[in-house]
Every structure is written in C-alpha cells, then in structure tokens.
Enzyme design. Structure first.
Site, PDB file in Angstrom:
ATOM      1  N   LEU A 125     -12.555  45.066 -17.357  1.00 32.21           N
ATOM      2  CA  LEU A 125     -12.212  45.773 -18.585  1.00 32.21           C
ATOM      3  C   LEU A 125     -12.139  47.288 -18.363  1.00 32.21           C
ATOM      4  O   LEU A 125     -11.194  47.938 -18.785  1.00 32.21           O
ATOM      5  CB  LEU A 125     -13.244  45.444 -19.673  1.00 32.21           C
ATOM      6  CG  LEU A 125     -13.061  46.113 -21.037  1.00 32.21           C
ATOM      7  CD1 LEU A 125     -11.766  45.637 -21.705  1.00 32.21           C
ATOM      8  CD2 LEU A 125     -14.257  45.811 -21.943  1.00 32.21           C
ATOM      9  N   GLY A 153     -13.847  53.743 -20.426  1.00 31.64           N
ATOM     10  CA  GLY A 153     -15.102  53.019 -20.330  1.00 31.64           C
ATOM     11  C   GLY A 153     -15.494  52.552 -21.715  1.00 31.64           C
ATOM     12  O   GLY A 153     -15.054  51.504 -22.193  1.00 31.64           O
ATOM     13  N   SER A 154     -16.292  53.363 -22.406  1.00 33.66           N
ATOM     14  CA  SER A 154     -16.651  53.042 -23.789  1.00 33.66           C
ATOM     15  C   SER A 154     -15.435  53.115 -24.709  1.00 33.66           C
ATOM     16  O   SER A 154     -15.357  52.406 -25.708  1.00 33.66           O
ATOM     17  CB  SER A 154     -17.740  54.010 -24.286  1.00 33.66           C
ATOM     18  OG  SER A 154     -18.909  53.895 -23.496  1.00 33.66           O
ATOM     19  N   ILE A 196     -15.748  47.513 -11.280  1.00 36.52           N
ATOM     20  CA  ILE A 196     -15.659  46.077 -11.535  1.00 36.52           C
ATOM     21  C   ILE A 196     -16.665  45.336 -10.655  1.00 36.52           C
ATOM     22  O   ILE A 196     -16.550  45.315  -9.425  1.00 36.52           O
ATOM     23  CB  ILE A 196     -14.230  45.554 -11.278  1.00 36.52           C
ATOM     24  CG1 ILE A 196     -13.235  46.351 -12.128  1.00 36.52           C
ATOM     25  CG2 ILE A 196     -14.159  44.066 -11.582  1.00 36.52           C
ATOM     26  CD1 ILE A 196     -13.539  46.385 -13.621  1.00 36.52           C
ATOM     27  N   GLN A 229     -45.355  56.093 -10.572  1.00 33.07           N
ATOM     28  CA  GLN A 229     -46.326  57.190 -10.604  1.00 33.07           C
ATOM     29  C   GLN A 229     -47.717  56.697 -10.211  1.00 33.07           C
ATOM     30  O   GLN A 229     -48.446  57.375  -9.488  1.00 33.07           O
ATOM     31  CB  GLN A 229     -46.353  57.812 -12.005  1.00 33.07           C
ATOM     32  CG  GLN A 229     -47.143  59.107 -12.109  1.00 33.07           C
ATOM     33  CD  GLN A 229     -46.428  60.294 -11.489  1.00 33.07           C
ATOM     34  OE1 GLN A 229     -45.258  60.178 -11.101  1.00 33.07           O
ATOM     35  NE2 GLN A 229     -47.107  61.417 -11.376  1.00 33.07           N
ATOM     36  N   HIS A 268     -48.387  54.375  -8.201  1.00 27.71           N
ATOM     37  CA  HIS A 268     -48.394  54.107  -6.759  1.00 27.71           C
ATOM     38  C   HIS A 268     -48.498  55.393  -5.925  1.00 27.71           C
ATOM     39  O   HIS A 268     -48.705  55.324  -4.716  1.00 27.71           O
ATOM     40  CB  HIS A 268     -47.134  53.345  -6.348  1.00 27.71           C
ATOM     41  CG  HIS A 268     -47.209  51.874  -6.580  1.00 27.71           C
ATOM     42  ND1 HIS A 268     -47.153  51.314  -7.838  1.00 27.71           N
ATOM     43  CD2 HIS A 268     -47.338  50.829  -5.714  1.00 27.71           C
ATOM     44  CE1 HIS A 268     -47.228  49.991  -7.737  1.00 27.71           C
ATOM     45  NE2 HIS A 268     -47.342  49.674  -6.466  1.00 27.71           N
ATOM     46  N   GLY A 321     -47.642  58.383  -3.589  1.00 28.69           N
ATOM     47  CA  GLY A 321     -46.678  58.543  -2.509  1.00 28.69           C
ATOM     48  C   GLY A 321     -46.059  57.231  -2.063  1.00 28.69           C
ATOM     49  O   GLY A 321     -44.896  57.189  -1.641  1.00 28.69           O
ATOM     50  N   GLU A 354     -22.184  47.706 -19.973  1.00 32.71           N
ATOM     51  CA  GLU A 354     -22.069  46.857 -21.164  1.00 32.71           C
ATOM     52  C   GLU A 354     -22.535  47.571 -22.424  1.00 32.71           C
ATOM     53  O   GLU A 354     -23.173  47.005 -23.294  1.00 32.71           O
ATOM     54  CB  GLU A 354     -22.822  45.532 -20.967  1.00 32.71           C
ATOM     55  CG  GLU A 354     -22.140  44.626 -19.956  1.00 32.71           C
ATOM     56  CD  GLU A 354     -22.668  43.222 -19.955  1.00 32.71           C
ATOM     57  OE1 GLU A 354     -22.950  42.681 -21.043  1.00 32.71           O
ATOM     58  OE2 GLU A 354     -22.794  42.651 -18.863  1.00 32.71           O
ATOM     59  N   GLU A 361     -26.262  55.373 -25.777  1.00 29.05           N
ATOM     60  CA  GLU A 361     -25.706  56.159 -26.880  1.00 29.05           C
ATOM     61  C   GLU A 361     -24.766  55.319 -27.751  1.00 29.05           C
ATOM     62  O   GLU A 361     -24.717  55.489 -28.978  1.00 29.05           O
ATOM     63  CB  GLU A 361     -24.965  57.378 -26.328  1.00 29.05           C
ATOM     64  CG  GLU A 361     -25.860  58.417 -25.666  1.00 29.05           C
ATOM     65  CD  GLU A 361     -26.349  58.022 -24.286  1.00 29.05           C
ATOM     66  OE1 GLU A 361     -27.259  58.689 -23.760  1.00 29.05           O
ATOM     67  OE2 GLU A 361     -25.837  57.029 -23.714  1.00 29.05           O
TER      68      GLU A 361
END
Length: 411
Positions: free
Chosen positions: A139, A145-146, A179, A367, A369, A371, A394, A398
């Site tokens: 598509l 795109g949008s 795609i 965070q 974890h 380093g 998809e 926004e």
C-alpha cells in the site's frame, strides 16, 4: 550467530486467558503455542532466510491456519481477531521476527480473504495456510504513507495505454516502498489508482505474482531491527483482468477493512515484547547483586517493576477489548455506523497505548540492566530496536490519536 528464542527467563503469564474476552478455542490455541514457540531455535543472522524458515515452521506447526478461513484450510470459520492477538503476543514474546512472519501471512492475504473471488481464494489461501506461499501487502509509497490519497502508482486499462490490447487487462506503473516481505513474497496485494481524479475513491486492488514481468523487487531496505523490507517498482507490469481484487475502485475500503482486522494484532505484538522485557527485568533484578543485596531488594527497583507491570496490563486490556469488539461485531453482523466507529476507536486506542507503553517498558528494562542493557546481543537491546517501528507502521501513534480525538468530538 544470532539464534532466536533462547529459553525464556520465565514462562509468559497465562492468567489473562481466563478473562471473559476469550473462549475455549482461544485458550487451546494459546496453551498449545506456548511450548511450541519456546522450543524453536532459528538462526536469525540473515533476516530473509530466517523469515522463510519461520514461515515453513509456522506452516508445518499449523499456526498459519489461523490466518485464513476454514473453507481454505484455516483453523476457524473466519478470521478471528482474538486468535490473531494471541498468536502475535506469544510469538513476539519469543521472537519478533517470528511474529512478523506470521502477521504478514495474514495481512498479506487478508484482502483476498475479504474480497477475493472463489478462484483467487482457492489459488492463494491454502498456500498461505500451509506456509507454501509467502504473502505481502503493498500500500505505502515514497510520498503516500498515512496520506493514501497521494498514491501515484497507476493501473491503466491496457487498451487505454496500447490500443488493440484486450480491454480487460491492466498495465501497472509506479512504485511501493517499505513493503514487508518485499523481494521475498510469492505474491503481493497491490493498491493502485484506477481513476486518478477520484482520490481514495479511485483506488483498486490487484494480486500481483512475484514473477510477473515488469515487477522489480530487488531494492532491499535495511532498518534498525531485522525486518525484510523492499521497494517494489512496476514498469508496464501487465496484469490480466483476473488479477483485479474486489470491485473496481473499491481498493481503499478494502485496505481499511484489512487493516481493521489486524490493527489490534499490532498492539498484541507490542504487548508480547513488553511482557518479555518485564520478564527479563524481573530475572535480572533477582540475580544482580550490589551493595550486599540483590537489585530486587531496592524499593526503587520494586516501584519501577510495579509501574512496568501496570503498563503491560493496561495495554493488554485495551488490546483484548479491541479484538473482542471486532469479533463480536462480525459474529452478529452489526453494521450500524456508531458500532463500526466504536470498533475502530477501540483498535486505535489499543494500537496507540500498547505500542507506546511497550516502548516505555522496554526502555525501563534496559535501564535496569545498566551497561549490560546496551550490549549488542542482549535481549533487551534487541527489543529496544524491535519495538520502535511498531509505533509507526499500520497507522502511526499520531494517526491513532486523531481517530480517537475525532470520535470524542462526535455528538
């Protein structure tokens, strides 16, 4: 070598299966898929080879049967959003690439399920269900795109472009980009303008086999997480009348109907990644020692894990609700505009919340974890890259916000 799906740090929770959104068939699906997914060992160093491998495995395991209706080799009478949600959530927990491979079989063939004639359905859907055929949905374009109405790919009557040709054939020209399964798929559901003056009302859908002369899918795109993508180029790509999918000029509505089925499943993929990040964070917190105690002993860690768990559960409820509303609407064949709007808004809320929440949860897990979280090859580092695209494809966050906002303003 990057091997997908090492043994999970702890099994994904199954308490959600007891929620009233699901019935016995859904619970059977989820509980059967869990051990199967955990047992798979796929080399994902080459994402294209891995995707082919995943499609083959998913087909052999019978899981792709949930991507098509029973009349064509499927597991259930019709496409079921809740089944797709459980499939994607579980697969994404173990391997986002496995989730991708499964999802694209459904999305890539969804328009054929919805609008294909008997011959088209018989030709393509059984192969999708078995994993013999790889599907793709085409598509998006470089400038569309949008904004789908900005589409520039054209499908002209061959008689119009070359007088003397059969009037019931088409010549496809233009390009599609971003795609999924591009250059990998055996066929593409392609959307193109058949009336350039009619905006979205002048779009039609076509089935284009990968070996059709005039189709070039060799331009592969490389993104931050393993994901087979390509740009498709059509140069006087000749299609017979039998390639038209659904009614002439009905492509835009068909694309929306197809995306409507699968939007909640995008939320489910994000949910699966978020669940895995939370599981990784819990395991790490229990094992990591500092200052004479484990990381889990610190109240700050406990508070952070609590926030992560709440974000996961809130996304889960919206996701399951959206899938349930869609399935119930189809079951009772409700077509009242207000109910259709309710389902679209529920899917938008689920997609927006689940992807945004997953981004936050994965960031928190990384965070925790320290380093080790940014070390290439760690699970949370891979999830950090995997999740980002879901907030865009998809329908970007926004776009979902606009759908929800407009609905809220309705009288």
């Amino acid at each position: 070598m990057h091997v997908a799906t090492p043994p999970a740090p702890c099994p994904p929770p199954t308490a959600h299966l007891a929620l009233p959104f699901f019935d016995a068939a859904h619970r059977t699906l989820a509980l059967g898929l869990l051990p199967w997914a955990a047992a798979q060992q796929v080399d994902e160093t080459d994402d294209r080879a891995a995707c082919r491998d995943w499609v083959r495995r998913l087909g052999a395991g019978g899981w792709l049967r949930y991507c098509v209706p029973a009349a064509h080799g499927g597991a259930l009478p019709a496409l079921d959003s809740r089944a797709l949600v459980l499939l994607r959530e579980t697969l994404a927990y173990h391997s986002p690439l496995a989730d991708f491979a499964c999802a694209m079989q459904g999305l890539g063939s969804g328009a054929i399920t919805l609008a294909g004639n008997p011959a088209q359905q018989a030709r393509y859907l059984p192969g999708v269900a078995s994993g013999r055929l790889i599907a793709a949905f085409a598509l998006s374009e470089p400038e569309a795109g949008s904004d789908v109405a900005a589409m520039q790919t054209m499908a002209r009557s061959a008689e119009e472009t070359n007088p003397g040709d059969r009037p019931d054939s088409y010549s496809l020209a233009g390009s599609k980009t971003w795609i999924s399964n591009g250059g990998l798929a055996d066929f593409y559901c392609v959307f193109a303008k058949t009336d350039p003056t009619a905006g979205t009302r002048g779009i039609s859908a076509f089935i284009v086999d990968a070996d059709t002369p005039g189709l070039d899918a060799t331009q592969h795109l490389h993104v931050m997480a393993p994901h087979p993508l390509a740009t498709l180029r059509f140069a006087d790509c000749r299609l017979p009348a039998s390639a038209l999918l659904g009614p002439l000029h009905g492509g835009f509505k068909l694309a929306l109907r197809t995306l409507d089925i699968f939007r909640a499943s995008v939320a489910a993929a994000a949910l699966g990644m978020a669940r895995r990040a939370l599981a990784e964070a819990v395991q790490h917190a229990r094992q990591r020692r500092m200052f004479g105690q484990t990381l889990a002993d610190f109240q700050l860690t406990q508070a952070r894990l609590g926030e992560m768990a709440a974000l996961v559960d809130s996304a889960a409820l919206l996701t399951y609700r959206a899938a349930w509303l869609r399935d119930e609407g189809e079951k009772h064949q409700r077509s009242v505009a207000a109910e259709l709007r309710e389902r679209s808004v529920a899917a938008a809320m689920a997609k927006m919340t689940a992807t945004e929440n997953a981004q936050r949860v994965i960031d928190m897990a990384l965070q925790l974890h320290g380093g080790r979280g940014v070390e290439r090859g760690s699970k949370v580092e891979a999830l950090y890259r995997d999740i980002r695209a879901l907030r865009i494809y998809e329908g970007a966050t926004e776009v979902q916000q606009l759908i929800i906002g407009k609905a809220v303003l309705q009288p």
